[in-house]
Design an enzyme around this catalytic site. Structure first.
Site, PDB file in Angstrom:
ATOM      1  N   LYS A  67       5.461   2.017  -3.235  1.00  9.74           N
ATOM      2  CA  LYS A  67       5.250   3.393  -3.755  1.00  9.74           C
ATOM      3  C   LYS A  67       5.563   3.327  -5.252  1.00  9.74           C
ATOM      4  O   LYS A  67       6.094   2.277  -5.585  1.00  9.74           O
ATOM      5  CB  LYS A  67       6.186   4.361  -2.968  1.00  9.74           C
ATOM      6  CG  LYS A  67       5.965   5.846  -3.260  1.00  9.74           C
ATOM      7  CD  LYS A  67       5.051   6.188  -2.128  1.00  9.74           C
ATOM      8  CE  LYS A  67       4.501   7.737  -2.219  1.00  9.74           C
ATOM      9  NZ  LYS A  67       3.617   8.231  -1.046  1.00  9.74           N
ATOM     10  N   GLY A 125      -2.821   8.368  -4.266  1.00 11.50           N
ATOM     11  CA  GLY A 125      -2.516   9.412  -4.631  1.00 11.50           C
ATOM     12  C   GLY A 125      -0.944   9.790  -3.891  1.00 11.50           C
ATOM     13  O   GLY A 125      -0.760   9.564  -2.632  1.00 11.50           O
ATOM     14  N   ASP A 126      -0.336  10.700  -4.404  1.00 12.20           N
ATOM     15  CA  ASP A 126       0.563  11.561  -3.824  1.00 12.20           C
ATOM     16  C   ASP A 126       0.802  13.020  -4.654  1.00 12.20           C
ATOM     17  O   ASP A 126      -0.078  13.272  -5.199  1.00 12.20           O
ATOM     18  CB  ASP A 126       1.998  10.496  -3.898  1.00 12.20           C
ATOM     19  CG  ASP A 126       3.052  11.156  -2.817  1.00 12.20           C
ATOM     20  OD1 ASP A 126       3.108  11.168  -1.582  1.00 12.20           O
ATOM     21  OD2 ASP A 126       4.181  11.630  -3.543  1.00 12.20           O
ATOM     22  N   LYS A 146       1.060  -1.096   0.069  1.00 16.12           N
ATOM     23  CA  LYS A 146       0.129   0.073   0.147  1.00 16.12           C
ATOM     24  C   LYS A 146       0.891   1.267  -0.076  1.00 16.12           C
ATOM     25  O   LYS A 146       1.921   1.436   0.917  1.00 16.12           O
ATOM     26  CB  LYS A 146      -0.781   0.007   1.331  1.00 16.12           C
ATOM     27  CG  LYS A 146      -1.963   1.145   1.351  1.00 16.12           C
ATOM     28  CD  LYS A 146      -3.222   0.581   0.836  1.00 16.12           C
ATOM     29  CE  LYS A 146      -3.975   2.079   0.531  1.00 16.12           C
ATOM     30  NZ  LYS A 146      -3.861   2.657  -0.945  1.00 16.12           N
TER      31      LYS A 146
HETATM   32  P1  NAP Z   1       0.482  18.139  -4.230  1.00 14.78           P
HETATM   33  O1  NAP Z   1      -1.003  18.207  -3.652  1.00 14.78           O
HETATM   34  O2  NAP Z   1       0.956  17.891  -5.377  1.00 14.78           O
HETATM   35  O3  NAP Z   1       1.033  19.632  -3.573  1.00 14.78           O
HETATM   36  C1  NAP Z   1       2.432  19.503  -3.591  1.00 14.78           C
HETATM   37  C2  NAP Z   1       2.883  21.025  -3.144  1.00 14.78           C
HETATM   38  O4  NAP Z   1       4.386  20.862  -2.524  1.00 14.78           O
HETATM   39  C3  NAP Z   1       2.598  21.895  -4.055  1.00 14.78           C
HETATM   40  O5  NAP Z   1       2.423  23.202  -3.336  1.00 14.78           O
HETATM   41  C4  NAP Z   1       3.822  22.166  -4.676  1.00 14.78           C
HETATM   42  O6  NAP Z   1       4.185  23.281  -5.469  1.00 14.78           O
HETATM   43  C5  NAP Z   1       5.115  21.797  -3.649  1.00 14.78           C
HETATM   44  N1  NAP Z   1       6.174  21.376  -4.106  1.00 14.78           N
HETATM   45  C6  NAP Z   1       6.401  20.124  -4.877  1.00 14.78           C
HETATM   46  N2  NAP Z   1       7.538  20.006  -5.317  1.00 14.78           N
HETATM   47  C7  NAP Z   1       8.375  21.068  -4.801  1.00 14.78           C
HETATM   48  C8  NAP Z   1       9.544  21.454  -4.906  1.00 14.78           C
HETATM   49  N3  NAP Z   1      10.456  20.487  -5.299  1.00 14.78           N
HETATM   50  N4  NAP Z   1       9.922  22.799  -4.278  1.00 14.78           N
HETATM   51  C9  NAP Z   1       8.951  23.388  -3.551  1.00 14.78           C
HETATM   52  N5  NAP Z   1       7.645  22.994  -3.702  1.00 14.78           N
HETATM   53  C10 NAP Z   1       7.509  22.078  -4.212  1.00 14.78           C
HETATM   54  O7  NAP Z   1       1.123  16.994  -3.136  1.00 14.78           O
HETATM   55  P2  NAP Z   1       0.446  16.640  -1.537  1.00 14.78           P
HETATM   56  O8  NAP Z   1      -0.262  15.247  -1.780  1.00 14.78           O
HETATM   57  O9  NAP Z   1       0.060  17.615  -0.849  1.00 14.78           O
HETATM   58  O10 NAP Z   1       2.048  16.056  -1.021  1.00 14.78           O
HETATM   59  C11 NAP Z   1       2.764  17.077  -0.334  1.00 14.78           C
HETATM   60  C12 NAP Z   1       3.822  16.228   0.398  1.00 14.78           C
HETATM   61  O11 NAP Z   1       3.095  15.294   1.546  1.00 14.78           O
HETATM   62  C13 NAP Z   1       4.543  15.026  -0.422  1.00 14.78           C
HETATM   63  O12 NAP Z   1       5.764  15.047   0.375  1.00 14.78           O
HETATM   64  C14 NAP Z   1       3.703  13.765  -0.230  1.00 14.78           C
HETATM   65  O13 NAP Z   1       4.592  12.903  -0.444  1.00 14.78           O
HETATM   66  C15 NAP Z   1       3.366  13.912   1.321  1.00 14.78           C
HETATM   67  N6  NAP Z   1       2.401  13.094   1.634  1.00 14.78           N
HETATM   68  C16 NAP Z   1       1.089  13.432   0.940  1.00 14.78           C
HETATM   69  C17 NAP Z   1       0.116  12.500   1.491  1.00 14.78           C
HETATM   70  C18 NAP Z   1      -1.333  12.656   0.584  1.00 14.78           C
HETATM   71  O14 NAP Z   1      -2.248  11.816   1.190  1.00 14.78           O
HETATM   72  N7  NAP Z   1      -1.544  13.095  -0.227  1.00 14.78           N
HETATM   73  C19 NAP Z   1       0.181  11.518   2.376  1.00 14.78           C
HETATM   74  C20 NAP Z   1       1.431  11.502   3.019  1.00 14.78           C
HETATM   75  C21 NAP Z   1       2.430  12.292   2.726  1.00 14.78           C
HETATM   76  P3  NAP Z   1       4.197  23.409  -6.972  1.00 14.78           P
HETATM   77  O15 NAP Z   1       2.731  23.469  -7.377  1.00 14.78           O
HETATM   78  O16 NAP Z   1       5.259  24.752  -7.246  1.00 14.78           O
HETATM   79  O17 NAP Z   1       4.805  22.140  -7.450  1.00 14.78           O
END
Ligand code: NAP
Length: 445
Positions: A126, A165-166, A90
């Site tokens: 992943k 998603g991620d 997962k």
């Molecule tokens: P998301 O909706 O795609 O948003 C990502 C955010 O981070 C956007 O504001 C993006 O800005 C910014 N970002 C991405 N790459 C970047 C970089 N190289 N430098 C600066 N800003 C950057 O993704 P998300 O789901 O919120 O995920 C964010 C983090 O949480 C990730 O590390 C992910 O692995 C973690 N996470 C997510 C989940 C989940 O359920 N979604 C669960 C556990 C952990 P831009 O639009 O400019 O790229």
């Protein structure tokens, strides 16, 4: 103990010298496991660590697709099925130009211990691709997702591997991926999580990681006899995790003063309004800069939010890996921060974490603090299996219990091994112990 751990690290360095993100994630975990190995010499005899750091399976594949002008493109797809000792694989799918095998392996490895911490029966995996959904039309994203699933469908299933998603993969992408799977394999709604509510999605999944981050942070803060009420919070990112972290932090009485994207950040001393972020990012797929055009008290600045010098109490990085370096960690200390909890995966470089730990900052690591997303994904799997949908309140209450339990487990491990409020090591140990027990019981796997 040290020499055993060092030899496992040497082997990783020899085999995968270019996988810096993977090495960073694994080495941090291995370093914190020394006291467990001391208490369990049988793990060394069984060479358990060497087995834990090697994925059960790593799949790489070609993803050809056509853009709206008729041009052909090829991206690289990945799925790393890391460990199934405690349940089916997962973990999310990431679509971002920086995705490579090292990034997917680091995320998959972290996912093993994170999933274990939730207390739910899910193994670690992943996947993703170096495809960039930014600036692509809906049709282009759909064609990419269909091509990606044409290969991925061979490797996943409701009792085998359940992606979610991620970064870059939200409701739109999950919908296209699910539609493609269904055409190829028939209707099995338990094969993906994060689905739309009309085809097997769970209420509160969209909010889960952000809300869960705040439930964990609240538990950590409360354990120190402190409260979130009136705290000033810096959040980075403006995607799924950041948006709902802003909402829950505000509901719990704190004030969020920043959000950001990869170009710059918003500073609003009156407090960020999550609805404006949601409208710009989720609905209009715009840039966070636009927030300042809509809210009079807000300012936009280019650059990293972690270089912005302002006094505050809590840092919640919610953007991406390695967004905080050592100098930025020093600024966090100087700005008077008391707590840092990670919404993003591995947002702090190891030398930044060392800075937190040398100061009085209490640090909640990603695998504990952001486990809310995968926890609700596992609850979505349960609902799909029993063909029922739970209310928002039921899911949200379970999420809150799970996040508080994760903090308590990490705290208990910290106390057991006398780590002096090192909740990072506590989380690594608590997550590892369950997986290690399962692997030992299952023989040579
Ligand atoms: P998301 O909706 O795609 O948003 C990502 C955010 O981070 C956007 O504001 C993006 O800005 C910014 N970002 C991405 N790459 C970047 C970089 N190289 N430098 C600066 N800003 C950057 O993704 P998300 O789901 O919120 O995920 C964010 C983090 O949480 C990730 O590390 C992910 O692995 C973690 N996470 C997510 C989940 C989940 O359920 N979604 C669960 C556990 C952990 P831009 O639009 O400019 O790229």
């Amino acid at each position: 103990m040290k020499s055993h751990i060092e030899s496992v690290k040497d082997e990783i360095q020899r085999r995968d010298p270019d996988q810096s993100e993977f090495q960073e994630a694994v080495f941090t975990v291995l370093d914190s496991l020394a006291p467990v190995l001391e208490a369990h010499p049988e793990y060394i005899k069984a060479n358990l660590l060497s087995r834990l750091v090697e994925p059960e399976r790593a799949i790489q594949f070609r993803v050809p697709w056509q853009d709206d002008e008729g041009q052909f493109h090829v991206n690289r797809g990945f799925r790393v099925q890391f460990n199934s000792a405690i349940g089916p694989y997962k973990g999310g799918l990431r679509l971002h130009p920086t995705v490579n095998l090292s990034v997917v392996k680091f995320l998959g490895f972290e996912q093993i211990l994170k999933n274990s911490l939730t207390g739910l029966p899910i193994g670690g995996a992943k996947g993703g691709s170096d495809f960039d959904p930014k600036g692509k039309s809906d049709s282009e994203v759909m064609r990419f997702c269909q091509s990606f699933m044409t290969e991925l469908q061979r490797h996943i299933g409701p009792d085998l591997d359940v992606p979610a998603g991620d970064i870059g993969v939200g409701g739109r992408e999950i919908g296209y991926l699910f539609g493609a799977y269904k055409r190829l394999r028939g209707y099995q709604n338990g094969v993906l999580t994060g689905k739309g509510l009309t085809f097997g999605g769970s209420l509160a999944r969209t909010e889960a990681t952000g809300y869960g981050l705040l439930y964990y942070t609240n538990a950590l803060v409360k354990a120190q006899g402190d409260t979130l009420t009136g705290k000033r919070i810096k959040i980075s990112g403006s995607g799924n995790v950041a948006t709902y972290a802003v909402q829950k932090a505000t509901e719990l009485g704190a004030k969020v003063i920043t959000v950001s994207d990869s170009n710059g950040y918003i500073y609003d001393p009156k407090g960020i309004d999550y609805k404006v972020v949601q409208q710009i990012k989720e609905v209009e797929r715009g840039r966070i800069k636009e927030y300042a055009d809509r809210v009079a008290s807000a300012e936009y600045h280019g650059g990293s939010v972690w270089d912005f010098d302002v006094d505050y109490d809590i840092a919640l990085p919610c953007a991406t890996q390695n967004e905080i370096n050592k100098d930025q960690a020093k600024l966090i200390v100087k700005d008077g921060v008391k707590y840092i909890c990670e919404g993003a995966n591995m947002p702090s470089y190891p030398d930044a974490i060392a800075v937190y730990q040398d100061s009085n900052i209490l640090y909640g690591p990603a695998k504990a603090a952001n486990a809310g997303g995968v926890a609700v994904s596992a609850l979505e799997m349960s609902q799909n299996s029993e063909r029922l949908s739970w209310s928002f309140e039921t899911v949200d209450n379970r999420l809150q219990d799970i996040m508080e339990d994760i903090f308590e487990k990490s705290e208990a491990a910290d106390k057991k091994y006398q780590l002096d409020k090192n909740y990072q090591a506590g989380a690594n140990i608590a997550g590892f112990e369950k997986v290690a027990t399962a692997m030992m019981a299952q023989g040579l796997i």
